[in-house]
Design an enzyme around this catalytic site. Structure first.
Site, PDB file in Angstrom:
ATOM      1  N   SER A  30      33.143  43.795  40.864  1.00 48.12           N
ATOM      2  CA  SER A  30      33.497  44.737  39.795  1.00 48.12           C
ATOM      3  C   SER A  30      33.692  44.018  38.474  1.00 48.12           C
ATOM      4  O   SER A  30      34.130  42.857  38.440  1.00 48.12           O
ATOM      5  CB  SER A  30      34.792  45.468  40.170  1.00 48.12           C
ATOM      6  OG  SER A  30      35.307  46.191  39.078  1.00 48.12           O
ATOM      7  N   TYR A  47      43.284  45.709  42.553  1.00 51.00           N
ATOM      8  CA  TYR A  47      41.876  46.032  42.809  1.00 51.00           C
ATOM      9  C   TYR A  47      40.983  44.892  42.333  1.00 51.00           C
ATOM     10  O   TYR A  47      40.118  44.400  43.068  1.00 51.00           O
ATOM     11  CB  TYR A  47      41.504  47.330  42.093  1.00 51.00           C
ATOM     12  CG  TYR A  47      40.015  47.622  42.091  1.00 51.00           C
ATOM     13  CD1 TYR A  47      39.351  47.943  43.268  1.00 51.00           C
ATOM     14  CD2 TYR A  47      39.276  47.553  40.916  1.00 51.00           C
ATOM     15  CE1 TYR A  47      37.981  48.191  43.273  1.00 51.00           C
ATOM     16  CE2 TYR A  47      37.911  47.808  40.913  1.00 51.00           C
ATOM     17  CZ  TYR A  47      37.273  48.125  42.098  1.00 51.00           C
ATOM     18  OH  TYR A  47      35.920  48.365  42.098  1.00 51.00           O
TER      19      TYR A  47
END
Length: 352
Positions: free
Chosen positions: A142, A167
């Site tokens: 990501s 995350y």
């Protein structure tokens, strides 16, 4: 090719599995269909791909009614027994791991979900690839890994040591875990740092869905950082094309890699990290303007501060993807947003 795609009921996984099957690959889809967001949307994606939702039960492999070379199994990445069975039976040519607990903001509320899915689940994938000599693993990282970094465009050849959400930390962990398995066990791994993917069948927790949903219901939208956000919004079809390039081209060792000046994006092992984005950041207000242009009216806005865990801007340097695969996203924000709104209106039976 025979390809395992995890996260097939998810946004990107759904599009990728269908694209691979359409070109003739044998695709096994894998997803636990969790309730992080509307399960009905996940099941609708699977139904669109030709699966009978009545047949979807845990650990049962089913075949698409419309695409015989596309199969699906409902199972969790934590279920190593089912993963082992699939790997041994199908001897995958490539695994694309897109299954993950997504969302920056949710990681502030339920951190354990990120460890269970993004760490333990990914370890199970790596172990299966290791013990079955899988020739190619492509996995989702990501843009969130860049964290506090403000040196733009974001470059994979620079260190990412300051994530600002669990995350993001879990995604950086995936990259380091992948390198370990590439180095120790010879598993070719390619990590893809996605940059704000959007398009038809998109996630309800993402900005575009939230904005369009509110606008068409006559509600106001929350605009964080007072609208001064910049995102490298990337249309899902462009993302899928980039993933398929990596499916067809496993990572190889970098013969010029220097342990005294280590390049984070490559290695002496078969390991590679790419940014995959539009390489053209857009102001959030311009993104909102694209919605207003399509629906033909202004949207009421609540301007709010930057949220914890969010970064004010993202901008992908995709020069490696361009150099290696001639990758070039070509969907404009206006076109991509319009396609999403058309899908939304058809899917939910509303008018813009």
């Amino acid at each position: 090719m025979r390809v395992l795609v995890t996260g097939t009921a998810g946004f990107i996984g759904f599009h990728l599995a269908n694209a691979l099957a359409k070109r003739g690959d044998e695709v096994i889809g894998y997803d636990n269909i969790n309730d992080y967001y509307d399960v009905g949307l996940k099941l609708a994606r699977l139904k669109f791909a030709g699966f009978s939702t009545d047949e979807i039960t845990t650990n049962r492999l089913i075949t698409s009614k419309t695409t015989p070379n596309l199969k699906f199994i409902k199972a969790d990445l934590a279920d190593k027994t089912t993963l082992d069975m699939l790997f041994k039976e199908y001897k995958f040519d490539c695994v694309v791991n897109l299954a993950a607990q997504a969302g920056v903001r949710y990681s502030l509320i339920n951190p354990q979900a990120y460890i269970d899915s993004n760490i333990t689940g990914f370890l199970n994938i790596l172990e299966c690839c290791r013990h079955n000599a899988t020739p190619n693993l492509v996995y989702a990282s990501s843009s969130s890994v860049y964290g506090l970094n403000e040196n733009m465009p974001f470059n994979t050849h620079e260190a990412v040591n300051h994530p600002i959400s669990l995350y993001a930390a879990s995604k950086k962990s995936n990259e380091m875990m992948a390198h370990t398995y590439s180095h120790l066990f010879g598993v070719p791994t390619t990590g893809l740092r996605f940059f704000t993917v959007y398009g038809p069948w998109g996630r309800p927790d993402m900005a575009l869905f939230l904005f369009v949903d509110a606008a068409l219901k006559g509600k106001s939208i929350d605009v964080f950082n007072h609208g001064k956000m910049r995102r490298d919004f990337t249309y899902v079809d462009d993302i899928v094309k980039g993933i398929i390039k990596c499916v067809d081209n496993p990572a190889t060792p970098n013969p010029a890699w220097d342990a005294k000046a280590p390049d984070p994006a490559t290695s002496s092992a078969a390991f590679k990290i790419y940014n995959i984005g539009n390489n053209s950041p857009v102001e959030l207000m311009e993104y909102i303007n694209a919605i207003e242009l399509k629906i033909g009216r202004e949207i009421s806005k609540n301007f709010l501060p930057l949220q914890a865990g969010d970064v004010p801007a993202t901008f992908a340097d995709v020069s490696d993807l361009v150099a290696d695969f001639e990758y070039k996203p070509n969907t404009s924000v206006n076109d991509g947003v319009a396609k999403f709104i058309e899908w939304y209106c058809e899917f939910y039976g509303v008018k813009a």
